[in-house]
Design an enzyme around this catalytic site. Sequence first.
Site, PDB file in Angstrom:
ATOM      1  N   THR A  95       0.861  -1.191   0.000  1.00 29.16           N
ATOM      2  CA  THR A  95       0.000   0.000   0.000  1.00 29.16           C
ATOM      3  C   THR A  95       0.893   1.235   0.000  1.00 29.16           C
ATOM      4  O   THR A  95       1.574   1.521   0.987  1.00 29.16           O
ATOM      5  CB  THR A  95      -0.905   0.033   1.250  1.00 29.16           C
ATOM      6  OG1 THR A  95      -1.657  -1.175   1.315  1.00 29.16           O
ATOM      7  CG2 THR A  95      -1.851   1.232   1.191  1.00 29.16           C
ATOM      8  N   LYS A 170      -7.124   1.964  -2.919  1.00 32.45           N
ATOM      9  CA  LYS A 170      -6.740   1.346  -1.644  1.00 32.45           C
ATOM     10  C   LYS A 170      -6.720   2.396  -0.526  1.00 32.45           C
ATOM     11  O   LYS A 170      -7.173   2.142   0.600  1.00 32.45           O
ATOM     12  CB  LYS A 170      -5.354   0.695  -1.805  1.00 32.45           C
ATOM     13  CG  LYS A 170      -4.745   0.158  -0.533  1.00 32.45           C
ATOM     14  CD  LYS A 170      -5.565  -0.963   0.084  1.00 32.45           C
ATOM     15  CE  LYS A 170      -5.000  -1.378   1.430  1.00 32.45           C
ATOM     16  NZ  LYS A 170      -5.935  -2.196   2.201  1.00 32.45           N
ATOM     17  N   LYS A 238       0.070   5.306   8.385  1.00 34.02           N
ATOM     18  CA  LYS A 238       0.679   5.653   7.093  1.00 34.02           C
ATOM     19  C   LYS A 238      -0.404   5.833   6.024  1.00 34.02           C
ATOM     20  O   LYS A 238      -0.380   6.779   5.234  1.00 34.02           O
ATOM     21  CB  LYS A 238       1.675   4.542   6.727  1.00 34.02           C
ATOM     22  CG  LYS A 238       2.264   4.557   5.346  1.00 34.02           C
ATOM     23  CD  LYS A 238       1.664   3.523   4.406  1.00 34.02           C
ATOM     24  CE  LYS A 238       1.731   2.090   4.825  1.00 34.02           C
ATOM     25  NZ  LYS A 238       1.113   1.131   3.909  1.00 34.02           N
TER      26      LYS A 238
HETATM   27  N1  LIG Z   1      -1.355  -6.402   7.565  1.00 28.02           N
HETATM   28  C1  LIG Z   1      -2.456  -6.124   6.873  1.00 28.02           C
HETATM   29  O1  LIG Z   1      -3.582  -6.409   7.324  1.00 28.02           O
HETATM   30  C2  LIG Z   1      -2.400  -5.462   5.547  1.00 28.02           C
HETATM   31  C3  LIG Z   1      -1.288  -4.776   5.116  1.00 28.02           C
HETATM   32  N2  LIG Z   1      -1.320  -4.172   3.878  1.00 28.02           N
HETATM   33  C4  LIG Z   1      -0.155  -3.455   3.375  1.00 28.02           C
HETATM   34  O2  LIG Z   1       0.762  -4.448   2.928  1.00 28.02           O
HETATM   35  C5  LIG Z   1       2.102  -4.030   3.163  1.00 28.02           C
HETATM   36  C6  LIG Z   1       2.796  -5.047   4.072  1.00 28.02           C
HETATM   37  O3  LIG Z   1       2.066  -5.132   5.266  1.00 28.02           O
HETATM   38  P1  LIG Z   1       2.454  -6.161   6.428  1.00 28.02           P
HETATM   39  O4  LIG Z   1       2.855  -7.441   5.851  1.00 28.02           O
HETATM   40  O5  LIG Z   1       1.323  -6.111   7.390  1.00 28.02           O
HETATM   41  O6  LIG Z   1       3.700  -5.414   7.062  1.00 28.02           O
HETATM   42  P2  LIG Z   1       4.877  -5.984   7.964  1.00 28.02           P
HETATM   43  O7  LIG Z   1       5.316  -4.813   8.768  1.00 28.02           O
HETATM   44  O8  LIG Z   1       4.493  -7.233   8.646  1.00 28.02           O
HETATM   45  O9  LIG Z   1       6.013  -6.333   6.881  1.00 28.02           O
HETATM   46  C7  LIG Z   1       6.682  -5.323   6.182  1.00 28.02           C
HETATM   47  C8  LIG Z   1       7.659  -5.908   5.194  1.00 28.02           C
HETATM   48  O10 LIG Z   1       8.389  -4.822   4.579  1.00 28.02           O
HETATM   49  C9  LIG Z   1       9.790  -5.068   4.744  1.00 28.02           C
HETATM   50  N3  LIG Z   1      10.523  -3.816   4.817  1.00 28.02           N
HETATM   51  C10 LIG Z   1      10.313  -2.770   5.646  1.00 28.02           C
HETATM   52  N4  LIG Z   1      11.194  -1.775   5.390  1.00 28.02           N
HETATM   53  C11 LIG Z   1      11.987  -2.220   4.382  1.00 28.02           C
HETATM   54  C12 LIG Z   1      13.072  -1.649   3.662  1.00 28.02           C
HETATM   55  N5  LIG Z   1      13.519  -0.416   3.928  1.00 28.02           N
HETATM   56  N6  LIG Z   1      13.633  -2.376   2.684  1.00 28.02           N
HETATM   57  C13 LIG Z   1      13.179  -3.626   2.389  1.00 28.02           C
HETATM   58  N7  LIG Z   1      12.160  -4.225   3.031  1.00 28.02           N
HETATM   59  C14 LIG Z   1      11.556  -3.521   4.010  1.00 28.02           C
HETATM   60  C15 LIG Z   1       9.886  -5.870   6.030  1.00 28.02           C
HETATM   61  O11 LIG Z   1      11.147  -6.515   6.093  1.00 28.02           O
HETATM   62  P3  LIG Z   1      11.771  -6.967   7.526  1.00 28.02           P
HETATM   63  O12 LIG Z   1      11.152  -8.290   7.823  1.00 28.02           O
HETATM   64  O13 LIG Z   1      13.221  -7.017   7.284  1.00 28.02           O
HETATM   65  O14 LIG Z   1      11.386  -5.899   8.520  1.00 28.02           O
HETATM   66  C16 LIG Z   1       8.714  -6.821   5.838  1.00 28.02           C
HETATM   67  O15 LIG Z   1       9.030  -7.847   4.937  1.00 28.02           O
HETATM   68  C17 LIG Z   1       1.986  -2.622   3.773  1.00 28.02           C
HETATM   69  O16 LIG Z   1       2.083  -1.697   2.733  1.00 28.02           O
HETATM   70  C18 LIG Z   1       0.591  -2.611   4.378  1.00 28.02           C
HETATM   71  O17 LIG Z   1       0.068  -1.314   4.483  1.00 28.02           O
HETATM   72  C19 LIG Z   1      -2.393  -4.289   3.033  1.00 28.02           C
HETATM   73  C20 LIG Z   1      -3.495  -4.967   3.411  1.00 28.02           C
HETATM   74  C21 LIG Z   1      -3.610  -5.575   4.718  1.00 28.02           C
HETATM   75  O1  LIG Z   2      -4.557  -2.453   4.580  1.00 26.37           O
HETATM   76  C1  LIG Z   2      -5.086  -3.213   5.403  1.00 26.37           C
HETATM   77  C2  LIG Z   2      -6.467  -3.601   5.266  1.00 26.37           C
HETATM   78  C3  LIG Z   2      -6.962  -4.485   6.337  1.00 26.37           C
HETATM   79  C4  LIG Z   2      -8.336  -4.993   5.988  1.00 26.37           C
HETATM   80  O2  LIG Z   2      -8.829  -4.763   4.864  1.00 26.37           O
HETATM   81  O3  LIG Z   2      -8.914  -5.673   6.856  1.00 26.37           O
END
Ligand SMILES: NC(=O)C1=CN([C@@H]2O[C@H](COP(=O)(O)OP(=O)(O)OC[C@H]3O[C@@H](n4cnc5c(N)ncnc54)[C@H](OP(=O)(O)O)[C@@H]3O)[C@@H](O)[C@H]2O)C=CC1
Ligand SMILES: O=CCCC(=O)O
Length: 291
Positions: A95, A170, A238
């Site tokens: 996102t 989104k 964010k």
């Molecule tokens: N969780 C949710 O319910 C949802 C999340 N999203 C979106 O999806 C994306 C991922 O979310 P989520 O999995 O929850 O987040 P997490 O915080 O669990 O994971 C983030 C990921 O990004 C990596 N990362 C962070 N900073 C860097 C960097 N500088 N360089 C390379 N890799 C980096 C992390 O690596 P490392 O392991 O090394 O920290 C990790 O793999 C976000 O944009 C979020 O907004 C969308 C829908 C639902």
């Molecule tokens: O970006 C996160 C969305 C979480 C949700 O749709 O439940």
Amino acid sequence: MEVGFLGLGIMGKAMALNLLRHGFKVTVWNRTLSKCDELVEHGASIGETPAAVVKKCKYTIGMLSDPSAALSVVFDKDGLLEQICSGKGYIDMSTVDANTSSKISEAVTKKGGDFLEAPVSGSKKPAEDGQLVILAAGESALYEEVLPAFNVMGKKSFFLGQVGNGAKMKLVVNMIMGSMMNAFSEGLVLADSSGLNQQTLLDVLELGAIANPMFKMKGPAMIQNNYSPAFPLKHQQKDMRLALALGDENGVSMPVAAAANEAFKKARSQGLGDHDFSAVYETGKVPERSV
Ligand SMILES: NC(=O)C1=CN([C@@H]2O[C@H](COP(=O)(O)OP(=O)(O)OC[C@H]3O[C@@H](n4cnc5c(N)ncnc54)[C@H](OP(=O)(O)O)[C@@H]3O)[C@@H](O)[C@H]2O)C=CC1
Ligand SMILES: O=CCCC(=O)O
């Protein structure tokens, strides 16, 4: 189909596991490389860098935390730009804002590659169950090619046209969700503070016109002060920030979203950023009154 996967956080891990479960060959990379181990146990290969993943795979998916992470895996040393070329596609499912997506798209297409943004609606559980809603935009031919992967990760995919439209959709969705979560949290606090039973409030809500899956899923944990992260609060904040910037760009007044963003900022400053976004409930709680 051989797919690369960059970013194995809460979402990326579940999505990559789904691809493996459905017979895709998956090569994974994560900044913290040890997080690849569990995927390897399920049959994935490891790429040492984003560039190494792209070199190996025709299609690479990114699921990174925020705009700066999404840009980093593309533009930094050993980033995917070093290997992307004609015949390869990059699909960024993080996102981010439309600007970030456009920068990535321009760089990838300049190298001859194809680009699709494809952020998702749905959280940890839908990611595990392959029930995400995918909001794709960009190169339509690439969309058609990767639909088999989308069909495994999601229950429905939308193609929304030019790059930026997926990111904007989104952000609109998450802006609404973040505002709703704040109204819900205030309602729980108000019920409790005015002597009502919070579980009864949940039961009443479920039967009425504002019943929704989020209240049903998050409510029982919230009243137990359980904020085990499905969607980390720092990411919701964010998204509110990026949605408010989109509002600025378009001259849209969003006082409700602005107030919700302030509550999420306050929660972050209280150390709740890595908790589930429902932890914003903590910021509204009334301190014990002394008699
Ligand atoms: N969780 C949710 O319910 C949802 C999340 N999203 C979106 O999806 C994306 C991922 O979310 P989520 O999995 O929850 O987040 P997490 O915080 O669990 O994971 C983030 C990921 O990004 C990596 N990362 C962070 N900073 C860097 C960097 N500088 N360089 C390379 N890799 C980096 C992390 O690596 P490392 O392991 O090394 O920290 C990790 O793999 C976000 O944009 C979020 O907004 C969308 C829908 C639902
Ligand atoms: O970006 C996160 C969305 C979480 C949700 O749709 O439940």
